[in-house]
Design a protein around this motif. Sequence first.
Motif, mmCIF file in Angstrom:
data_model
loop_
_atom_site.group_PDB
_atom_site.id
_atom_site.type_symbol
_atom_site.label_atom_id
_atom_site.label_comp_id
_atom_site.label_asym_id
_atom_site.label_seq_id
_atom_site.Cartn_x
_atom_site.Cartn_y
_atom_site.Cartn_z
ATOM 1 N N ALA A 94 0.830 -1.205 0.000
ATOM 2 C CA ALA A 94 0.000 0.000 0.000
ATOM 3 C C ALA A 94 0.865 1.256 0.000
ATOM 4 N N MET A 95 1.901 1.266 0.800
ATOM 5 C CA MET A 95 2.794 2.423 0.845
ATOM 6 C C MET A 95 3.519 2.603 -0.493
ATOM 7 N N ARG A 96 3.903 1.491 -1.092
ATOM 8 C CA ARG A 96 4.657 1.544 -2.341
ATOM 9 C C ARG A 96 3.844 2.149 -3.476
ATOM 10 N N VAL A 97 2.539 1.911 -3.484
ATOM 11 C CA VAL A 97 1.715 2.441 -4.569
ATOM 12 C C VAL A 97 1.179 3.840 -4.280
ATOM 13 N N GLY A 98 1.502 4.384 -3.113
ATOM 14 C CA GLY A 98 1.195 5.791 -2.884
ATOM 15 C C GLY A 98 0.321 6.138 -1.699
ATOM 16 N N ALA A 99 -0.150 5.142 -0.937
ATOM 17 C CA ALA A 99 -0.946 5.460 0.249
ATOM 18 C C ALA A 99 -0.073 6.178 1.280
ATOM 19 N N LYS A 100 -0.667 7.105 2.020
ATOM 20 C CA LYS A 100 0.078 7.876 3.017
ATOM 21 C C LYS A 100 -0.234 7.449 4.447
ATOM 22 N N GLY A 101 -1.171 6.507 4.593
ATOM 23 C CA GLY A 101 -1.517 6.062 5.932
ATOM 24 C C GLY A 101 -2.155 4.694 5.893
ATOM 25 N N TYR A 102 -2.131 4.018 7.035
ATOM 26 C CA TYR A 102 -2.663 2.653 7.123
ATOM 27 C C TYR A 102 -3.258 2.490 8.512
ATOM 28 N N VAL A 103 -4.596 2.438 8.564
ATOM 29 C CA VAL A 103 -5.303 2.361 9.841
ATOM 30 C C VAL A 103 -6.206 1.133 9.836
ATOM 31 N N LEU A 104 -6.258 0.448 10.953
ATOM 32 C CA LEU A 104 -7.080 -0.750 11.071
ATOM 33 C C LEU A 104 -8.515 -0.379 11.426
ATOM 34 N N LYS A 105 -9.452 -1.215 10.984
ATOM 35 C CA LYS A 105 -10.871 -0.916 11.184
ATOM 36 C C LYS A 105 -11.291 -0.965 12.651
ATOM 37 N N ASP A 106 -10.483 -1.587 13.497
ATOM 38 C CA ASP A 106 -10.841 -1.607 14.914
ATOM 39 C C ASP A 106 -10.281 -0.405 15.673
ATOM 40 N N ALA A 107 -9.732 0.568 14.941
ATOM 41 C CA ALA A 107 -9.265 1.805 15.580
ATOM 42 C C ALA A 107 -10.456 2.541 16.182
ATOM 43 N N ASP A 108 -10.230 3.279 17.263
ATOM 44 C CA ASP A 108 -11.343 4.032 17.847
ATOM 45 C C ASP A 108 -11.618 5.277 17.002
ATOM 46 N N GLU A 109 -12.728 5.931 17.286
ATOM 47 C CA GLU A 109 -13.174 7.051 16.461
ATOM 48 C C GLU A 109 -12.171 8.199 16.446
ATOM 49 N N ASP A 110 -11.604 8.513 17.600
ATOM 50 C CA ASP A 110 -10.647 9.613 17.675
ATOM 51 C C ASP A 110 -9.408 9.328 16.829
ATOM 52 N N GLU A 111 -8.937 8.074 16.876
ATOM 53 C CA GLU A 111 -7.752 7.718 16.090
ATOM 54 C C GLU A 111 -8.042 7.845 14.600
ATOM 55 N N LEU A 112 -9.214 7.394 14.182
ATOM 56 C CA LEU A 112 -9.562 7.482 12.767
ATOM 57 C C LEU A 112 -9.652 8.939 12.311
ATOM 58 N N LEU A 113 -10.319 9.774 13.085
ATOM 59 C CA LEU A 113 -10.454 11.181 12.708
ATOM 60 C C LEU A 113 -9.097 11.883 12.666
ATOM 61 N N GLN A 114 -8.259 11.603 13.653
ATOM 62 C CA GLN A 114 -6.926 12.206 13.679
ATOM 63 C C GLN A 114 -6.101 11.748 12.478
ATOM 64 N N SER A 115 -6.258 10.464 12.097
ATOM 65 C CA SER A 115 -5.512 9.921 10.962
ATOM 66 C C SER A 115 -5.948 10.584 9.663
ATOM 67 N N ILE A 116 -7.261 10.773 9.502
ATOM 68 C CA ILE A 116 -7.767 11.438 8.303
ATOM 69 C C ILE A 116 -7.208 12.851 8.201
ATOM 70 N N ARG A 117 -7.232 13.570 9.310
ATOM 71 C CA ARG A 117 -6.731 14.950 9.300
ATOM 72 C C ARG A 117 -5.230 14.991 9.046
ATOM 73 N N MET A 118 -4.506 14.049 9.609
ATOM 74 C CA MET A 118 -3.061 14.014 9.417
ATOM 75 C C MET A 118 -2.706 13.778 7.960
ATOM 76 N N VAL A 119 -3.310 12.743 7.357
ATOM 77 C CA VAL A 119 -3.018 12.431 5.956
ATOM 78 C C VAL A 119 -3.542 13.542 5.047
ATOM 79 N N GLY A 120 -4.703 14.092 5.380
ATOM 80 C CA GLY A 120 -5.261 15.175 4.580
ATOM 81 C C GLY A 120 -4.397 16.418 4.564
ATOM 82 N N SER A 121 -3.597 16.596 5.594
ATOM 83 C CA SER A 121 -2.706 17.763 5.658
ATOM 84 C C SER A 121 -1.314 17.467 5.112
#
Length: 214
Positions: A94-121
């Motif tokens: 995933a990283m090799r083809v260009g993804a900037k983040g990798y989050v598991l579906k069992d992450a809590d809501e705060d972690e997911l939102l923070q990850s989206i904002r981090m990658v989005g920035s």
Amino acid sequence: MKLRVLIAEDHPLFRSGVRNLLQTTDDLDVVGEASSGEEALELADQLRPDLILMDIRMPGMNGIEATRHIKEKHPAIEILILTMFRDDQSVFTAMRVGAKGYVLKDADEDELLQSIRMVGSGGAVFSSDIAGRMMHYFSQPKAVPADDPAFAELTKREMEILERIAEGDTNAQIAARLHISNKTVANYVSNILNKLQVTDRNAAKRLLQKSRED
């Protein structure tokens, strides 16, 4: 301005849950939803989101291939993988083809939102479990590659599966021989094709045969 997000996920309930979560924020805007890799590609062309939340295992084109195509056409669109796959091969492919983040579906809501904002920035982010696995990966000796540098990125297990492909084994036969599931074999095969930059099993087989002839 709000960060424009496209959700690519084939499970309607999970996709709905993510959409509802993002809609509770003031800075994230869900602009579209895709249930397959092909649909994600089409919506990326139409909507030009800032970020795509991308599942890996979807019908038809998987999330890895969709990420590759989207980044080739729209390098400014950021990709955050959201999946249940924890294996090293999926992460690094995933990283090799260009993804900037990798989050598991069992992450809590705060972690997911923070990850989206981090990658989005423009940053990069990994679930704590994935970060630990990456550290472990880099601390281990690398698998001995084939003589041909084209195979340098394949792990020992991936080379083993490639050898079985070259012998004409099906996924089911490889799974039975190695005592792993068909799904795991399919994931390995996808990683092998991505790393060798070929489109199908026959092309991978020919590449290995050519290496042996040389």
